[in-house]
Design a protein around this motif. Sequence first.
Motif, PDB file in Angstrom:
ATOM      1  N   ALA A 229       0.845  -1.194   0.000  1.00 48.47           N
ATOM      2  CA  ALA A 229       0.000   0.000   0.000  1.00 48.47           C
ATOM      3  C   ALA A 229       0.884   1.249   0.000  1.00 48.47           C
ATOM      4  N   PRO A 230       0.370   2.379  -0.473  1.00 45.93           N
ATOM      5  CA  PRO A 230       1.173   3.611  -0.542  1.00 45.93           C
ATOM      6  C   PRO A 230       1.642   4.077   0.838  1.00 45.93           C
ATOM      7  N   ALA A 231       2.904   4.471   0.923  1.00 50.85           N
ATOM      8  CA  ALA A 231       3.447   4.945   2.194  1.00 50.85           C
ATOM      9  C   ALA A 231       3.013   6.367   2.509  1.00 50.85           C
ATOM     10  N   ARG A 232       2.685   7.160   1.483  1.00 53.76           N
ATOM     11  CA  ARG A 232       2.319   8.563   1.722  1.00 53.76           C
ATOM     12  C   ARG A 232       1.016   8.689   2.514  1.00 53.76           C
ATOM     13  N   THR A 233       0.179   7.682   2.483  1.00 48.44           N
ATOM     14  CA  THR A 233      -1.074   7.709   3.259  1.00 48.44           C
ATOM     15  C   THR A 233      -1.105   6.566   4.274  1.00 48.44           C
ATOM     16  N   GLN A 234       0.080   6.130   4.718  1.00 49.09           N
ATOM     17  CA  GLN A 234       0.151   4.912   5.522  1.00 49.09           C
ATOM     18  C   GLN A 234      -0.557   5.022   6.878  1.00 49.09           C
ATOM     19  N   ILE A 235      -0.490   6.171   7.518  1.00 48.55           N
ATOM     20  CA  ILE A 235      -1.101   6.287   8.844  1.00 48.55           C
ATOM     21  C   ILE A 235      -2.624   6.221   8.747  1.00 48.55           C
ATOM     22  N   ASP A 236      -3.200   6.970   7.809  1.00 47.81           N
ATOM     23  CA  ASP A 236      -4.661   6.945   7.655  1.00 47.81           C
ATOM     24  C   ASP A 236      -5.138   5.550   7.275  1.00 47.81           C
ATOM     25  N   ASP A 237      -4.422   4.912   6.353  1.00 45.97           N
ATOM     26  CA  ASP A 237      -4.812   3.564   5.936  1.00 45.97           C
ATOM     27  C   ASP A 237      -4.694   2.580   7.092  1.00 45.97           C
ATOM     28  N   LEU A 238      -3.619   2.713   7.874  1.00 40.33           N
ATOM     29  CA  LEU A 238      -3.412   1.825   9.018  1.00 40.33           C
ATOM     30  C   LEU A 238      -4.537   1.984  10.035  1.00 40.33           C
ATOM     31  N   VAL A 239      -4.930   3.220  10.308  1.00 40.25           N
ATOM     32  CA  VAL A 239      -6.005   3.475  11.273  1.00 40.25           C
ATOM     33  C   VAL A 239      -7.298   2.785  10.832  1.00 40.25           C
ATOM     34  N   ASP A 240      -7.634   2.887   9.537  1.00 39.31           N
ATOM     35  CA  ASP A 240      -8.851   2.233   9.038  1.00 39.31           C
ATOM     36  C   ASP A 240      -8.775   0.721   9.234  1.00 39.31           C
ATOM     37  N   ARG A 241      -7.629   0.149   8.938  1.00 42.81           N
ATOM     38  CA  ARG A 241      -7.484  -1.305   9.084  1.00 42.81           C
ATOM     39  C   ARG A 241      -7.550  -1.727  10.555  1.00 42.81           C
ATOM     40  N   LEU A 242      -6.966  -0.933  11.445  1.00 44.33           N
ATOM     41  CA  LEU A 242      -6.989  -1.271  12.867  1.00 44.33           C
ATOM     42  C   LEU A 242      -8.397  -1.180  13.439  1.00 44.33           C
TER      43      LEU A 242
ATOM     44  N   ALA B 266       4.739   1.260   1.095  1.00 40.76           N
ATOM     45  CA  ALA B 266       5.888   1.674   0.284  1.00 40.76           C
ATOM     46  C   ALA B 266       5.424   2.470  -0.926  1.00 40.76           C
ATOM     47  N   ASP B 267       6.166   3.516  -1.242  1.00 41.87           N
ATOM     48  CA  ASP B 267       5.914   4.284  -2.469  1.00 41.87           C
ATOM     49  C   ASP B 267       6.796   3.801  -3.607  1.00 41.87           C
ATOM     50  N   THR B 268       7.862   3.066  -3.244  1.00 42.84           N
ATOM     51  CA  THR B 268       8.785   2.543  -4.243  1.00 42.84           C
ATOM     52  C   THR B 268       8.923   1.040  -4.056  1.00 42.84           C
ATOM     53  N   MET B 269       8.863   0.297  -5.137  1.00 42.01           N
ATOM     54  CA  MET B 269       9.057  -1.152  -5.066  1.00 42.01           C
ATOM     55  C   MET B 269      10.555  -1.449  -5.076  1.00 42.01           C
ATOM     56  N   THR B 270      11.132  -1.554  -3.883  1.00 45.98           N
ATOM     57  CA  THR B 270      12.556  -1.861  -3.784  1.00 45.98           C
ATOM     58  C   THR B 270      12.800  -3.325  -4.154  1.00 45.98           C
ATOM     59  N   ASP B 271      14.068  -3.649  -4.391  1.00 47.22           N
ATOM     60  CA  ASP B 271      14.415  -5.037  -4.698  1.00 47.22           C
ATOM     61  C   ASP B 271      14.045  -5.962  -3.540  1.00 47.22           C
ATOM     62  N   SER B 272      14.231  -5.481  -2.306  1.00 49.96           N
ATOM     63  CA  SER B 272      13.909  -6.302  -1.134  1.00 49.96           C
ATOM     64  C   SER B 272      12.418  -6.601  -1.076  1.00 49.96           C
ATOM     65  N   ILE B 273      11.595  -5.577  -1.297  1.00 46.25           N
ATOM     66  CA  ILE B 273      10.142  -5.783  -1.271  1.00 46.25           C
ATOM     67  C   ILE B 273       9.725  -6.720  -2.389  1.00 46.25           C
ATOM     68  N   ARG B 274      10.233  -6.457  -3.582  1.00 44.44           N
ATOM     69  CA  ARG B 274       9.853  -7.275  -4.737  1.00 44.44           C
ATOM     70  C   ARG B 274      10.209  -8.747  -4.501  1.00 44.44           C
ATOM     71  N   THR B 275      11.411  -8.987  -3.992  1.00 47.70           N
ATOM     72  CA  THR B 275      11.850 -10.366  -3.761  1.00 47.70           C
ATOM     73  C   THR B 275      11.055 -11.019  -2.638  1.00 47.70           C
ATOM     74  N   ALA B 276      10.835 -10.274  -1.531  1.00 48.69           N
ATOM     75  CA  ALA B 276      10.110 -10.833  -0.385  1.00 48.69           C
ATOM     76  C   ALA B 276       8.662 -11.152  -0.745  1.00 48.69           C
ATOM     77  N   VAL B 277       8.004 -10.241  -1.459  1.00 47.55           N
ATOM     78  CA  VAL B 277       6.605 -10.461  -1.845  1.00 47.55           C
ATOM     79  C   VAL B 277       6.501 -11.632  -2.811  1.00 47.55           C
ATOM     80  N   SER B 278       7.404 -11.666  -3.778  1.00 48.36           N
ATOM     81  CA  SER B 278       7.385 -12.750  -4.754  1.00 48.36           C
ATOM     82  C   SER B 278       7.601 -14.103  -4.087  1.00 48.36           C
ATOM     83  N   GLU B 279       8.561 -14.174  -3.153  1.00 50.69           N
ATOM     84  CA  GLU B 279       8.852 -15.425  -2.475  1.00 50.69           C
ATOM     85  C   GLU B 279       7.682 -15.864  -1.594  1.00 50.69           C
ATOM     86  N   THR B 280       7.076 -14.929  -0.875  1.00 51.05           N
ATOM     87  CA  THR B 280       5.947 -15.271  -0.007  1.00 51.05           C
ATOM     88  C   THR B 280       4.762 -15.758  -0.825  1.00 51.05           C
TER      89      THR B 280
END
Length: 660
Positions: A427-440, A555-569
């Motif tokens: 999910a986008p990091a720029r709105t992470q707090i608002d999104d997190l609050v809704d999910r919680l 995250a606003d950017t798909m880093t190599d770590s995120i891409r690899t971790a998400v793909s593996e999971t």
Amino acid sequence: MNAPKNLVLYSSWPPSGDQPQAIDALTQSLRAGNRFQTLMGVTGSGKTFTIANVIAAINRPTLVLAHNKTLAAQLYSEFKAFFPDNAVKYFVSYYDYYQPEAYIPQSDTYIEKDASVNDRIERLRLSATKALIERRDVIVVASVSCIYGLGEKVNYEEAIISFKTHDRIDQHEFLKRLVGNYYERCDYTPEPGKFRVRGDTVEIFPAYEDNQCVRITFFDDEIERIDITEPLSGHVIESVDEASIFPAQHYVTQEDAIKRAAPIILEEMKRVHNDFTARGKHIEAQRIKMRTLYDLEMLQEAGYCSGIENYSVYLDGRKHGEPPGTFLDFFPEDFLLVVDESHITLPQVRGMFNGDRARKKILVDNGFRLPSCLDNRPLEWQEFERKINQAVFVSATPGDYELKSSSVIAEQLIRPTGIPDPEVEVAPARTQIDDLVDRLRALSVREERALVLTLTQKSSEDLADYLCELHFKVKYIHSELNTFERAELIRDLRAGKIDVLVGINLLREGMDLPEVTLVAILDADREGYLRSYRSLIQIMGRAARNVNSKVILYADTMTDSIRTAVSETRRRREKQVAFNREHGITPKSIVKNVTDLLPPELAAAFVEEKGGTGRKSGTSRKMNVTELEAAMWKAVDELDFERAALLRDAIAEMKAKNAL
């Protein structure tokens, strides 16, 4: 000794899921002579049981290497249950407390070596080396302390006293050899490492046995009878024709070692003293002279001095730069190495040498130790690697070394519960707090729990305060909270007193939280240790206890770590879901009782202060420092290092409070 020749595995259940395939792949690779192989298994898939099956199939002496005492104790218990008829041993550092000698030049502070040795762990260590010398059906669970200098194996083996009935030996000479092997005479208390003499009878209480005595009956200068007895009652367990007494400590020096080493030590001291003087460092010159002369006098008069290990290169007869004798030398050449949590353990092994050398180099440069002290050290990485015959690396996230060097990588993805890896959403990091609050808020309605990971202590505190203002039941957890407070927070999360736990790195807590259905990772695109591919995978594993679990990466950017971790999971999840569908398995969330994580001793001493993290005296009688220390040592004797650590921290906190 009629020891079993084979390692025999006992289990009330057979391998299941994809365990049979992993066992077969690893066993075939080892039998083919491949040096390295890896078991890449998800959390909760029964990796220890898989390794136990591999060890039984290979049937060779095995070293299981863990990165800390707590994990080693857990593995030791599990392997003892799997191999009750074989020699399963435990080898970790025998220090309950260890403060190495050090010097801080900036403040001119010298810190003297201080240590507290656990006698029971020392007996377990001695028992491990004895088993390796006498038999092959041996499994030793060890911490990385096994790569530290232990003394030369040849000296240890030469010091073993072997004897038979009808051997002719002078009793006084026999007693002299016992003393030379670090046994102490004590005619009253039957304790390990002691011996007593009653006329023609010598009773020896081996340093590596808890409940055994070797009774030798002499007739003049002849051994007439050898009995193995029960120490307290004196009841004869069995009579034997021959027996051996192993030394009471690992570091054994030859009789003339001190006489041979003394002039060499003195020569080195003079050379270092002259060098300091030539450079105008008169304080350092005087310091090294006084220290060395004092140590030499102690060695020559008492046979021992504080810090004797710093002269081991001369006492052992080694050359400068040669590796010291370690516990690994006691294993046969064909031994099998199993490295548990290899992504942590192997880097720890790599770092030991440099850390030890950096500390000692400061001591040498400031005249506290001779340069030869640098030869008393752990193994370098290349030296450790050369000692490996064949190895199996075990981890959910193997490191680059394991992946590159392994001939076979066996996957183990299926959990006995059928729970797949969690769904992952970015999910986008720029709105992470608002999104997190809704999910919680949605989570609160379902009475489920969440873990939220931030990057800094300040951000975790600020986020916890903000969520608290929105009426969430939330707390933050970080390194400045003591062990007691962290344990209480984890229990409160499971019990529902709080719904959200905010932290920086929750991996080290060793938490098993089946109530958690959401793991939210803020600022997941900030590359670094806490947001590396392996850290992300390990964090996601926290959500693999509940069928409704989900992981959100902000995250606003798909880093190599995120891409690899998400793909593996996602890859793992697809395989797990397909396996469940094919075999008609319905995943079930883990159900565990909410128990107090604190030992009873602490629960009686402290209670949580309502609405905060401070502590006050409970309604129960508050235990004093002496009582807590007694409870701590009892926990150590029982190898319950987690409880011992909690008690240790509580004692330190109480002492600091009393000092105010």
